[in-house]
Design a protein around this motif. Sequence first.
Motif, PDB file in Angstrom:
ATOM      1  N   PRO A 134     -18.003 -15.124   4.031  1.00 51.01           N
ATOM      2  CA  PRO A 134     -16.667 -15.203   5.215  1.00 51.01           C
ATOM      3  C   PRO A 134     -17.275 -14.515   6.125  1.00 51.01           C
ATOM      4  N   LYS A 137     -20.386 -15.768   8.115  1.00 51.96           N
ATOM      5  CA  LYS A 137     -20.002 -17.066   8.510  1.00 51.96           C
ATOM      6  C   LYS A 137     -19.349 -16.821   9.828  1.00 51.96           C
ATOM      7  N   ARG A 138     -18.471 -15.703   9.640  1.00 55.95           N
ATOM      8  CA  ARG A 138     -17.726 -15.419  11.015  1.00 55.95           C
ATOM      9  C   ARG A 138     -18.615 -15.128  12.191  1.00 55.95           C
TER      10      ARG A 138
END
Length: 246
Positions: A134, A137-138
């Motif tokens: 996460p 990916k951010r």
Amino acid sequence: MAKENTPANFDYNSTRNKLILSEYGRNVQNMVKYIVALPTKEERNRYAQVVIDLMGFLNPHLRDVADFKHKLWDHLHIISDYQIDVDSPYPKPSPDAVHIKPAPLNYPHQRIKYKHYGKTIELMIEKAKAIEEPERKRHMIQAIANFMKMAYVQWNKDSVSDESIIADLYALSGGTLKLEDNVNLNRVDFRPNNFQQNNNNNNNRGRNNNQNNQNRGGGNGGRQNNNQNRNNNQNRNRNNGGAKKY
């Protein structure tokens, strides 16, 4: 009398044989034709070496090409229409190998949804979709959005809102990539190219030179006025002095 002196046949380039390699000229082609008709191979070898040296002298740019001697010997065979029989230091070329056609280039036929972003953005979005972490990916999504903003400003120098970039990213990713609401994209300023900057600098220099010339002109005018005043004062003093002596 004029008709009797006029030659019967004119020698035009259209009536001559076609130049096989025009960069060497017609004289080299006639020399090669003469070498082909020589009876002995020893004479052909001797004259062929002279023509090779002449061809290298006429085209000095071939010296920068790798194996330029090999290229000259290939041209000699091509000019002779592959009929010259000499002892070449290189293998004799074949007409099929010389006139071979290259394979056609495969141009990309890809449809880009937003052309001002380019195809690279779509590839980056596909890579970002496959990221499972996460946090990583951010950061990847935010980097893509910043790159999209920079690409947008290259096409449109007016300011672009972050909301439109986020909406385009959401549309390109098919609704899978979305930035957070409190994220602010990097500020991108439009910078003109060097050509525009040079023109602006030249215009500014021209204006400054005109202003300097005007100022100098004003200074010269002031000097001239001062000189005139001095001359007038001197003339007055001389006139006064003359009247006293009289």
